[in-house]
Design a protein around this motif. Structure first.
Motif, PDB file in Angstrom:
ATOM      1  N   SER A   2      21.374   9.584  -7.942  1.00 22.04           N
ATOM      2  CA  SER A   2      21.520  10.552  -6.864  1.00 22.04           C
ATOM      3  C   SER A   2      22.956  11.026  -6.911  1.00 22.04           C
ATOM      4  O   SER A   2      23.877  10.219  -6.991  1.00 22.04           O
ATOM      5  CB  SER A   2      21.221   9.889  -5.518  1.00 22.04           C
ATOM      6  OG  SER A   2      22.088   8.808  -5.296  1.00 22.04           O
ATOM      7  N   HIS A   4      26.496  13.483  -6.081  1.00 20.10           N
ATOM      8  CA  HIS A   4      27.353  14.134  -5.105  1.00 20.10           C
ATOM      9  C   HIS A   4      28.340  14.966  -5.907  1.00 20.10           C
ATOM     10  O   HIS A   4      28.997  14.450  -6.826  1.00 20.10           O
ATOM     11  CB  HIS A   4      28.065  13.095  -4.249  1.00 20.10           C
ATOM     12  CG  HIS A   4      27.132  12.099  -3.615  1.00 20.10           C
ATOM     13  ND1 HIS A   4      26.628  12.252  -2.346  1.00 20.10           N
ATOM     14  CD2 HIS A   4      26.588  10.956  -4.116  1.00 20.10           C
ATOM     15  CE1 HIS A   4      25.830  11.234  -2.071  1.00 20.10           C
ATOM     16  NE2 HIS A   4      25.784  10.435  -3.125  1.00 20.10           N
ATOM     17  N   ILE A  53      31.137   3.228 -10.066  1.00 23.65           N
ATOM     18  CA  ILE A  53      30.712   4.601  -9.788  1.00 23.65           C
ATOM     19  C   ILE A  53      30.441   5.299 -11.113  1.00 23.65           C
ATOM     20  O   ILE A  53      31.160   5.107 -12.100  1.00 23.65           O
ATOM     21  CB  ILE A  53      31.788   5.363  -8.967  1.00 23.65           C
ATOM     22  CG1 ILE A  53      31.296   6.779  -8.624  1.00 23.65           C
ATOM     23  CG2 ILE A  53      33.116   5.397  -9.706  1.00 23.65           C
ATOM     24  CD1 ILE A  53      32.203   7.489  -7.625  1.00 23.65           C
ATOM     25  N   THR A  68      29.033  12.607  -9.036  1.00 20.23           N
ATOM     26  CA  THR A  68      29.228  11.165  -8.965  1.00 20.23           C
ATOM     27  C   THR A  68      27.997  10.488  -8.387  1.00 20.23           C
ATOM     28  O   THR A  68      27.208  11.097  -7.676  1.00 20.23           O
ATOM     29  CB  THR A  68      30.451  10.824  -8.093  1.00 20.23           C
ATOM     30  OG1 THR A  68      30.296  11.422  -6.805  1.00 20.23           O
ATOM     31  CG2 THR A  68      31.736  11.336  -8.731  1.00 20.23           C
ATOM     32  N   SER A  69      27.843   9.206  -8.683  1.00 18.45           N
ATOM     33  CA  SER A  69      26.655   8.464  -8.265  1.00 18.45           C
ATOM     34  C   SER A  69      26.711   8.024  -6.815  1.00 18.45           C
ATOM     35  O   SER A  69      25.708   7.569  -6.262  1.00 18.45           O
ATOM     36  CB  SER A  69      26.471   7.235  -9.161  1.00 18.45           C
ATOM     37  OG  SER A  69      27.593   6.375  -9.062  1.00 18.45           O
ATOM     38  N   ARG A  70      27.870   8.136  -6.191  1.00 20.05           N
ATOM     39  CA  ARG A  70      28.014   7.851  -4.759  1.00 20.05           C
ATOM     40  C   ARG A  70      29.061   8.801  -4.198  1.00 20.05           C
ATOM     41  O   ARG A  70      29.808   9.425  -4.956  1.00 20.05           O
ATOM     42  CB  ARG A  70      28.400   6.391  -4.520  1.00 20.05           C
ATOM     43  CG  ARG A  70      29.698   5.909  -5.163  1.00 20.05           C
ATOM     44  CD  ARG A  70      29.873   4.420  -4.895  1.00 20.05           C
ATOM     45  NE  ARG A  70      30.994   3.820  -5.575  1.00 20.05           N
ATOM     46  CZ  ARG A  70      32.223   3.686  -5.063  1.00 20.05           C
ATOM     47  NH1 ARG A  70      32.483   4.156  -3.844  1.00 20.05           N
ATOM     48  NH2 ARG A  70      33.176   3.090  -5.747  1.00 20.05           N
TER      49      ARG A  70
END
Length: 294
Positions: A2, A4, A53, A68-70
Motif C-alpha cells: 500500500s 503513499h 520502509i 513508500t510502504s508507510r
C-alpha cells in the motif's frame, strides 16, 4: 505494497537516470536495490524510528516522485532526499567548471549526476567494516546475507526487498560471517548508532573536521572509513577527508601532480570546489577520470 506518494524537487542540475546508472554499478547497493532502468527500489530502516520502509523512486519533472510502504513524514522525506542528494541546493555546482577546467571536463562526462548515498550513516559504517581487506563484490554478498538473516523483507512494487537490519538487531548478533574482530566492531557501531552518534542529524550538525575526528574515534573506523561515513552516509556536501589513496591517484593523473605530492596539495585543489568538495570528489571517483587527454 500500500503506497503513499510525494515528490522531491531538485534545486540545480539533476538527472535521475544518472543516479540509476550509478546504483546499478555500485556493489554496496546493486544486490540490495537492483534496478530495471526506470525506478530505484529499496527497503531500509528509517533513521527517524529504525522501522523498515519500502521505497520506490521514479523521475518526475524537476525532481523525482516517491512512493513508500508507510506514511512518510518530514523526517523520512528528508532521509530520502539525502540519499539522492536532493537536500542540497546544487545551483552553484556547475559554475565550478568555469573556475576549474579539469573538473569541468569530468562534470561533462555525467551531467546532472549527484552523489547517491547509503541509506543511513549506520549502514555506511557497517559496509566500511565489512569491506575492509575484502573485495567489494564479496563484501556485498556478506552484507546481503546479514540483511537476509536479521533484516525485514518488504514488498516494493510487487517484488521482495530486504532491509539491512537496524542497530538494535546487531548489538549482540553473532554468525555475521565476519572475523571476530569485525563482528565486535559492528556491535560497537550499533551502540554508537543507538546513542545518536552515527546519525545524519548529529554528523551534519558538526563542522566536517569535527565530525571526521569523532568518527575516527569509533572502533574499526580509520581516516578513509570516517570520510565514507560522513560523505556517503550522512551526505555532507562539503567535506574533503584528505586521506583516500584512490582519489589521490585520480587527482594526481588529472592535475599532473608528482607521486610524492603531500596531502596539502590535494586539499589546495579541493578548496577551489567549496561548498561542494564532496560532490566534486564523487564525480572524480565515479568517472575514474576517464577524460581523454589531448
Amino acid at each position: 505494497m500500500s503506497t503513499h506518494g510525494f515528490t522531491l524537487a531538485a534545486e540545480g542540475p539533476f538527472d535521475f537516470a544518472e543516479s540509476l546508472r550509478f546504483v546499478e554499478d555500485w556493489p554496496a547497493t546493486s544486490t540490495l536495490a537492483p534496478s530495471d532502468g526506470t525506478a530505484l527500489r529499496f527497503a531500509y530502516n528509517a533513521e527517524s524510528d529504525w522501522r523498515p520502509i519500502g521505497v520506490s523512486v521514479r523521475a518526475a519533472p524537476g525532481g523525482v516522485s516517491v512512493r513508500t510502504s508507510r506514511p512518510a513524514g518530514p523526517a523520512i522525506r528528508a532521509e530520502i532526499a539525502r540519499i539522492l542528494s536532493l537536500d542540497v541546493d546544487g545551483t552553484g555546482f556547475a559554475a565550478l567548471a568555469a573556475a576549474d577546467p579539469v573538473l569541468g571536463d569530468v562534470l561533462r562526462l555525467r551531467p546532472g549526476l549527484r552523489p547517491v548515498c547509503f541509506w543511513s550513516p549506520w549502514e555506511a559504517a557497517c559496509w566500511a567494516v565489512i569491506v575492509q581487506r575484502s573485495s567489494m563484490h564479496i563484501a556485498a554478498r556478506v552484507k546481503q546475507r546479514i540483511a537476509e538473516r536479521y533484516g525485514a523483507t518488504l514488498d516494493v512494487d510487487g517484488h521482495p526487498f530486504v532491509a539491512f537490519p537496524p542497530p538494535i538487531s546487531l548489538v549482540e548478533a553473532g554468525g555475521l560471517g565476519l572475523p571476530a574482530r569485525k563482528e565486535e566492531w559492528i556491535h560497537d557501531l550499533a551502540r554508537a548508532a543507538l546513542d545518536g552518534v552515527l546519525t545524519t542529524e548529529h554528523l551534519r550538525g558538526l563542522p566536517p573536521s569535527e565530525a571526521l575526528a569523532e568518527l575516527r574515534g569509533l572502533p574499526g573506523v580509520g581516516p578513509f572509513t570516517a570520510g565514507l561515513i560522513l560523505i556517503r552516509g550522512a551526505g555532507a556536501p562539503d567535506a574533503f577527508p584528505g586521506d583516500e589513496p584512490r582519489l589521490f591517484a585520480i587527482l594526481r593523473e588529472a592535475y599532473g601532480l608528482p607521486e610524492d605530492a603531500p596531502p596539502a596539495a590535494y586539499r589546495k585543489i579541493a578548496d577551489s570546489w567549496r561548498p561542494y568538495r564532496s560532490w566534486a570528489s564523487f564525480h572524480f571517483r565515479a568517472t575514474g577520470y576517464q577524460v581523454r587527454q589531448p
